[in-house]
Design a protein around this motif. Structure first.
Motif, PDB file in Angstrom:
ATOM      1  N   LEU A  13       0.949  -1.015   0.071  1.00  0.00           N
ATOM      2  CA  LEU A  13      -0.109   0.119  -0.002  1.00  0.00           C
ATOM      3  C   LEU A  13       0.739   1.337  -0.042  1.00  0.00           C
ATOM      4  O   LEU A  13       0.598   2.203  -0.646  1.00  0.00           O
ATOM      5  N   ALA A  14       1.965   1.244   0.835  1.00  0.00           N
ATOM      6  CA  ALA A  14       2.942   2.068   0.819  1.00  0.00           C
ATOM      7  C   ALA A  14       3.539   2.571  -0.653  1.00  0.00           C
ATOM      8  O   ALA A  14       3.827   3.723  -0.806  1.00  0.00           O
ATOM      9  N   ILE A  15       3.907   1.637  -1.356  1.00  0.00           N
ATOM     10  CA  ILE A  15       4.461   1.730  -2.641  1.00  0.00           C
ATOM     11  C   ILE A  15       3.458   2.300  -3.483  1.00  0.00           C
ATOM     12  O   ILE A  15       3.533   3.287  -4.193  1.00  0.00           O
ATOM     13  N   LEU A  16       2.059   2.067  -3.462  1.00  0.00           N
ATOM     14  CA  LEU A  16       1.143   2.452  -4.190  1.00  0.00           C
ATOM     15  C   LEU A  16       0.974   4.092  -4.109  1.00  0.00           C
ATOM     16  O   LEU A  16       0.603   4.808  -4.781  1.00  0.00           O
ATOM     17  N   GLU A  17       0.958   4.342  -2.624  1.00  0.00           N
ATOM     18  CA  GLU A  17       0.711   5.630  -2.250  1.00  0.00           C
ATOM     19  C   GLU A  17       1.966   6.701  -2.973  1.00  0.00           C
ATOM     20  O   GLU A  17       1.429   7.494  -3.458  1.00  0.00           O
ATOM     21  N   VAL A  18       3.069   5.991  -2.962  1.00  0.00           N
ATOM     22  CA  VAL A  18       4.199   6.949  -3.514  1.00  0.00           C
ATOM     23  C   VAL A  18       3.937   6.943  -5.085  1.00  0.00           C
ATOM     24  O   VAL A  18       4.122   7.867  -5.832  1.00  0.00           O
ATOM     25  N   LEU A  19       3.733   5.820  -5.645  1.00  0.00           N
ATOM     26  CA  LEU A  19       3.227   5.600  -7.206  1.00  0.00           C
ATOM     27  C   LEU A  19       2.146   6.561  -7.700  1.00  0.00           C
ATOM     28  O   LEU A  19       1.925   6.686  -8.858  1.00  0.00           O
ATOM     29  N   GLU A  23       5.266   7.967 -12.096  1.00  0.00           N
ATOM     30  CA  GLU A  23       6.129   6.869 -12.194  1.00  0.00           C
ATOM     31  C   GLU A  23       7.432   7.057 -11.403  1.00  0.00           C
ATOM     32  O   GLU A  23       7.937   8.031 -11.146  1.00  0.00           O
ATOM     33  N   GLN A  24       7.957   5.856 -10.780  1.00  0.00           N
ATOM     34  CA  GLN A  24       9.018   5.987 -10.111  1.00  0.00           C
ATOM     35  C   GLN A  24      10.231   4.806 -10.259  1.00  0.00           C
ATOM     36  O   GLN A  24       9.552   3.933 -10.463  1.00  0.00           O
ATOM     37  N   SER A  25      11.223   5.076 -10.077  1.00  0.00           N
ATOM     38  CA  SER A  25      12.243   3.991 -10.199  1.00  0.00           C
ATOM     39  C   SER A  25      12.437   3.335  -8.854  1.00  0.00           C
ATOM     40  O   SER A  25      11.778   3.772  -7.635  1.00  0.00           O
ATOM     41  N   VAL A  26      12.968   2.080  -8.812  1.00  0.00           N
ATOM     42  CA  VAL A  26      13.104   1.456  -7.586  1.00  0.00           C
ATOM     43  C   VAL A  26      13.806   2.197  -6.748  1.00  0.00           C
ATOM     44  O   VAL A  26      13.528   2.566  -5.183  1.00  0.00           O
ATOM     45  N   LEU A  29      11.681   4.809  -5.150  1.00  0.00           N
ATOM     46  CA  LEU A  29      10.813   4.205  -3.946  1.00  0.00           C
ATOM     47  C   LEU A  29      11.640   3.741  -2.555  1.00  0.00           C
ATOM     48  O   LEU A  29      10.998   4.125  -1.456  1.00  0.00           O
ATOM     49  N   VAL A  30      12.792   3.409  -2.789  1.00  0.00           N
ATOM     50  CA  VAL A  30      13.908   3.181  -1.598  1.00  0.00           C
ATOM     51  C   VAL A  30      13.852   4.362  -0.962  1.00  0.00           C
ATOM     52  O   VAL A  30      13.891   4.539   0.324  1.00  0.00           O
ATOM     53  N   ALA A  31      14.046   5.406  -1.434  1.00  0.00           N
ATOM     54  CA  ALA A  31      14.385   6.674  -0.913  1.00  0.00           C
ATOM     55  C   ALA A  31      13.273   7.365  -0.195  1.00  0.00           C
ATOM     56  O   ALA A  31      13.464   8.005   0.942  1.00  0.00           O
ATOM     57  N   GLU A  32      12.126   6.808  -0.778  1.00  0.00           N
ATOM     58  CA  GLU A  32      10.776   7.342  -0.092  1.00  0.00           C
ATOM     59  C   GLU A  32      10.119   6.600   1.236  1.00  0.00           C
ATOM     60  O   GLU A  32       9.598   6.940   2.019  1.00  0.00           O
ATOM     61  N   LEU A  33      10.751   5.347   1.103  1.00  0.00           N
ATOM     62  CA  LEU A  33      10.169   4.258   1.939  1.00  0.00           C
ATOM     63  C   LEU A  33      10.929   3.635   2.903  1.00  0.00           C
ATOM     64  O   LEU A  33      12.395   3.596   2.583  1.00  0.00           O
ATOM     65  N   PRO A  34      10.722   3.186   3.998  1.00  0.00           N
ATOM     66  CA  PRO A  34      11.519   2.556   5.081  1.00  0.00           C
ATOM     67  C   PRO A  34      11.643   0.998   4.971  1.00  0.00           C
ATOM     68  O   PRO A  34      11.618   0.250   5.486  1.00  0.00           O
ATOM     69  N   LEU A  35      12.046   0.732   3.535  1.00  0.00           N
ATOM     70  CA  LEU A  35      12.412  -0.318   2.894  1.00  0.00           C
ATOM     71  C   LEU A  35      13.676  -0.691   2.331  1.00  0.00           C
ATOM     72  O   LEU A  35      13.957   0.263   1.657  1.00  0.00           O
ATOM     73  N   VAL A  40      11.655  -3.695  -1.706  1.00  0.00           N
ATOM     74  CA  VAL A  40      10.951  -3.038  -2.682  1.00  0.00           C
ATOM     75  C   VAL A  40      10.645  -3.559  -3.860  1.00  0.00           C
ATOM     76  O   VAL A  40       9.444  -3.721  -4.387  1.00  0.00           O
ATOM     77  N   SER A  41      11.812  -4.186  -4.333  1.00  0.00           N
ATOM     78  CA  SER A  41      11.683  -5.293  -5.459  1.00  0.00           C
ATOM     79  C   SER A  41      10.678  -6.359  -5.388  1.00  0.00           C
ATOM     80  O   SER A  41      10.012  -6.685  -6.390  1.00  0.00           O
ATOM     81  N   LYS A  42      10.975  -7.157  -4.254  1.00  0.00           N
ATOM     82  CA  LYS A  42       9.998  -8.201  -4.063  1.00  0.00           C
ATOM     83  C   LYS A  42       8.407  -7.691  -4.125  1.00  0.00           C
ATOM     84  O   LYS A  42       7.532  -8.130  -4.592  1.00  0.00           O
ATOM     85  N   HIS A  43       8.094  -6.653  -3.513  1.00  0.00           N
ATOM     86  CA  HIS A  43       6.686  -6.117  -3.360  1.00  0.00           C
ATOM     87  C   HIS A  43       6.340  -5.573  -4.942  1.00  0.00           C
ATOM     88  O   HIS A  43       5.126  -5.766  -5.194  1.00  0.00           O
TER      89      HIS A  43
END
Length: 102
Positions: A13-19, A23-26, A29-35, A40-43
């Motif tokens: 859900l957090a990934i979708l919120e950022v997206l 459009e975002q690169s991996v 997304l890593v920079a935005e999320l605590p993952l 991130v790649s797995k999700h």
């Protein structure tokens, strides 16, 4: 896995919120999320397999974006519940308005 199972995971859900912002690169997304990058790649793989995101290659980067079609299906499924809640909220509003007048 169906859309509900996929969206039940908070990290996805957090990934979708950022997206939602676009459009975002991996890496973005890593920079935005605590993952971590592997997480991130797995999700993203799960989201892609469920049809919720799509990827395009731009030189050395993979850019991910939301696919709206599965979310439209989800919204269609939620529509009767939304109508139910709207009806109840309308009745509550009418009740409160009657109480204010007395």
């Amino acid at each position: 896995m169906d859309v509900f199972q996929v969206l039940a995971e908070p990290s996805r859900l957090a990934i979708l919120e950022v997206l939602r912002e676009g459009e975002q690169s991996v890496g973005a997304l890593v920079a935005e999320l605590p993952l971590s990058q592997p997480a991130v790649s797995k999700h993203l793989r799960v989201l892609k397999d469920a049809g919720l995101v799509e990827v395009r290659v731009d030189a050395q980067r993979r850019l991910y974006r939301i696919r709206p079609e599965p979310l439209v299906e989800l919204d269609d499924w939620l529509a009767p519940y939304r109508r139910l809640w709207n009806t109840h909220l309308d009745l509550l509003e009418e009740h409160l308005e009657r109480r204010r007048r007395t």
